[in-house]
Design a protein around this motif. Structure first.
Motif, short mmCIF file in Angstrom:
data_model
loop_
_atom_site.label_atom_id
_atom_site.label_comp_id
_atom_site.label_asym_id
_atom_site.label_seq_id
_atom_site.Cartn_x
_atom_site.Cartn_y
_atom_site.Cartn_z
N LYS A 150 0.66 -1.63 -0.12
CA LYS A 150 0.11 -0.41 -0.42
C LYS A 150 1.36 1.10 -0.01
O LYS A 150 0.57 2.53 -0.89
CB LYS A 150 -1.38 -0.34 1.49
CG LYS A 150 -2.02 1.13 0.90
CD LYS A 150 -2.76 -0.17 0.10
CE LYS A 150 -4.51 1.18 0.16
NZ LYS A 150 -5.42 -0.26 -0.62
N VAL A 175 -12.18 -7.02 -5.87
CA VAL A 175 -12.95 -6.17 -5.09
C VAL A 175 -12.32 -6.12 -3.44
O VAL A 175 -12.22 -5.21 -2.35
CB VAL A 175 -14.42 -6.49 -4.66
CG1 VAL A 175 -15.15 -6.39 -3.08
CG2 VAL A 175 -15.48 -6.59 -5.67
N ASP A 226 -9.17 -6.00 -3.04
CA ASP A 226 -7.86 -4.79 -3.46
C ASP A 226 -8.23 -4.03 -3.23
O ASP A 226 -7.72 -2.80 -2.85
CB ASP A 226 -7.41 -4.99 -5.39
CG ASP A 226 -6.20 -6.16 -5.26
OD1 ASP A 226 -5.74 -6.54 -4.32
OD2 ASP A 226 -6.16 -6.57 -6.38
N THR A 227 -9.58 -3.53 -3.25
CA THR A 227 -10.22 -2.52 -2.71
C THR A 227 -9.84 -2.05 -1.38
O THR A 227 -10.11 -0.86 -1.02
CB THR A 227 -12.02 -2.37 -3.66
OG1 THR A 227 -12.90 -2.92 -2.65
CG2 THR A 227 -11.62 -2.28 -4.80
N ARG A 251 -9.17 -5.75 4.95
CA ARG A 251 -9.02 -7.20 4.05
C ARG A 251 -8.71 -8.68 5.03
O ARG A 251 -9.50 -9.42 5.14
CB ARG A 251 -7.50 -6.82 2.93
CG ARG A 251 -7.87 -7.94 2.33
CD ARG A 251 -6.95 -7.74 0.92
NE ARG A 251 -6.96 -8.96 -0.22
CZ ARG A 251 -6.70 -8.88 -1.50
NH1 ARG A 251 -6.20 -7.68 -1.91
NH2 ARG A 251 -5.98 -9.75 -2.20
N ARG A 283 -18.68 -3.92 2.50
CA ARG A 283 -17.93 -3.00 1.00
C ARG A 283 -17.52 -4.26 0.09
O ARG A 283 -17.80 -3.84 -1.19
CB ARG A 283 -17.17 -2.22 0.99
CG ARG A 283 -16.73 -1.45 2.03
CD ARG A 283 -15.65 -0.26 1.86
NE ARG A 283 -14.60 -0.47 1.10
CZ ARG A 283 -13.50 0.14 0.53
NH1 ARG A 283 -12.76 0.04 1.94
NH2 ARG A 283 -12.82 0.43 -0.30
N GLU A 319 -10.29 3.72 -9.16
CA GLU A 319 -10.51 4.24 -8.21
C GLU A 319 -12.02 4.93 -7.84
O GLU A 319 -12.00 4.20 -6.27
CB GLU A 319 -9.65 4.96 -8.07
CG GLU A 319 -8.04 4.41 -7.81
CD GLU A 319 -7.16 4.98 -7.40
OE1 GLU A 319 -7.22 6.67 -6.62
OE2 GLU A 319 -5.91 4.94 -8.01
N SER A 320 -12.46 5.29 -8.47
CA SER A 320 -14.08 5.26 -8.43
C SER A 320 -14.88 4.89 -8.63
O SER A 320 -16.32 4.78 -7.89
CB SER A 320 -14.17 7.22 -8.37
OG SER A 320 -14.44 7.22 -9.92
N PRO A 328 -17.83 1.84 -7.11
CA PRO A 328 -18.62 1.71 -6.08
C PRO A 328 -17.85 0.30 -6.24
O PRO A 328 -19.53 -0.43 -7.69
CB PRO A 328 -18.92 1.93 -5.11
CG PRO A 328 -19.73 2.67 -6.97
CD PRO A 328 -18.73 2.33 -8.01
N LEU A 329 -17.18 -0.71 -6.46
CA LEU A 329 -17.27 -2.77 -7.12
C LEU A 329 -17.56 -3.39 -5.48
O LEU A 329 -17.24 -3.14 -4.65
CB LEU A 329 -15.84 -3.37 -7.24
CG LEU A 329 -14.48 -2.05 -8.20
CD1 LEU A 329 -13.82 -2.39 -8.53
CD2 LEU A 329 -15.40 -2.31 -9.34
N SER A 330 -18.63 -4.71 -6.88
CA SER A 330 -19.09 -5.32 -5.25
C SER A 330 -19.27 -6.60 -5.81
O SER A 330 -19.43 -6.89 -6.84
CB SER A 330 -19.91 -5.05 -4.29
OG SER A 330 -21.44 -4.30 -4.99
#
Length: 293
Positions: free
Chosen positions: A74, A115, A117-118, A124, A161, A286-287, A289-291
């Motif tokens: 990170k 997901v 990875d976000t 995590r 998330r 990056e913006s 919203p993954l799920s």
């Protein structure tokens, strides 16, 4: 047989489990092997004579190693563990063949890896250890240096998330998600007729500039053209395509080795796909919203 040989034998018995834990936390087989090797080095230096549950103890150790690696990743600092000479008793492979990587990704779920990875490193780790391996919060808390109650809240936040909003009660979203999944399956199988039946006659495809530079094609118009493109080209990337939720709407991702390269947003007209947009711009990715549902 001396104590080190006994420990090496027991460690070898748990190696597969530790590697699976590390892979799900890190999303990389190479890094997972590094984490397991570091876990062995720590175990070999520790006094494990009083450890009653060696498997549980090793799981927490590999979890702590993975957390350090996530934090290092990170902050963009490279860890030097790859240069270390591994112990001969538990020498690990340094590389994995593509079939093995694909199998591991499929077992976890490609969309899940994307997901994960976000998430922040502590999120995590807490989510993976608790939700995937049933490690108690009391055992996870010391790893992330939080109380068990705070650890539970961190895992809950990560779960929200990862899972996003439920689509089970929304018939339209459920139907569109299944349509995207069916579209990808037809693309993997090269089924032109099936693809054509799922596309609006005026369907179009539009990649952003970053996607074009990655070789994601150019603008295409018409159901016949799109069906031909996906039937011809998607098979080459079949193992790395997966449906995903992008906020309230379904889409899909291209994620070689579990690392997201492209996101495809999908617009519907009725029950048919009317437009597909390929996104590779880093800020745009990056913006999103993954799920997963």
């Amino acid at each position: 047989m001396d104590e080190e040989e006994i420990l090496a034998e027991h460690f070898e018995a748990h190696r597969s489990h530790l590697r699976t834990v590390a892979y799900r936390v890190l999303g990389s087989l190479t890094e997972a092997d590094d984490a397991v090797q570091e876990t062995w080095l720590k175990a070999a230096r520790a006094d494990t004579g009083e450890v009653e549950n060696l498997a549980g103890w090793l799981t927490t150790v590999v979890g702590r190693v993975c957390l350090d690696m996530l934090r290092s990743r990170k902050s963009r600092r490279e860890d030097a563990m790859a240069d270390r000479e591994p112990e001969p008793q538990v020498r690990l492979r340094r590389t994995a063949n593509p079939e093995e990587v694909a199998t591991m990704a499929d077992e976890v779920g490609l969309a899940m890896l994307v997901v994960l990875d976000t998430l922040a490193p502590a999120e995590r780790l807490a989510f993976v250890l608790h939700d995937m391996f049933a490690v108690p919060f009391a055992d996870i808390a010391p790893i992330i240096e939080r109380s068990p109650e705070t650890t539970q809240r961190i895992a809950s936040r990560a779960r929200q998330r990862v899972r996003g909003k439920s689509i089970a009660e929304d018939g339209d979203r459920t139907r569109r998600y299944r349509a995207v999944d069916a579209f990808l399956q037809a693309a993997r199988d090269g089924e032109f007729a099936a693809l054509l039946s799922m596309l609006d006659p005026n369907a179009s495809y539009h990649p952003d500039e970053a996607a074009r530079l990655l070789g994601a094609g150019t603008d295409y118009f018409g159901a016949n053209v799109l069906a031909e493109q996906f039937a011809t080209n998607a098979g080459m990337a079949a193992a790395w395509l997966a449906p995903i939720m992008l906020g309230d709407e379904p889409g899909f991702v291209l994620a070689p080795l579990g690392k997201m390269r492209l996101v495809f947003t999908v617009r519907f007209e009725g029950d048919r796909i009317a437009a597909i947009f390929a996104v590779a711009d880093p800020e745009s990715l990056e913006s999103l919203p993954l799920s997963i549902p």
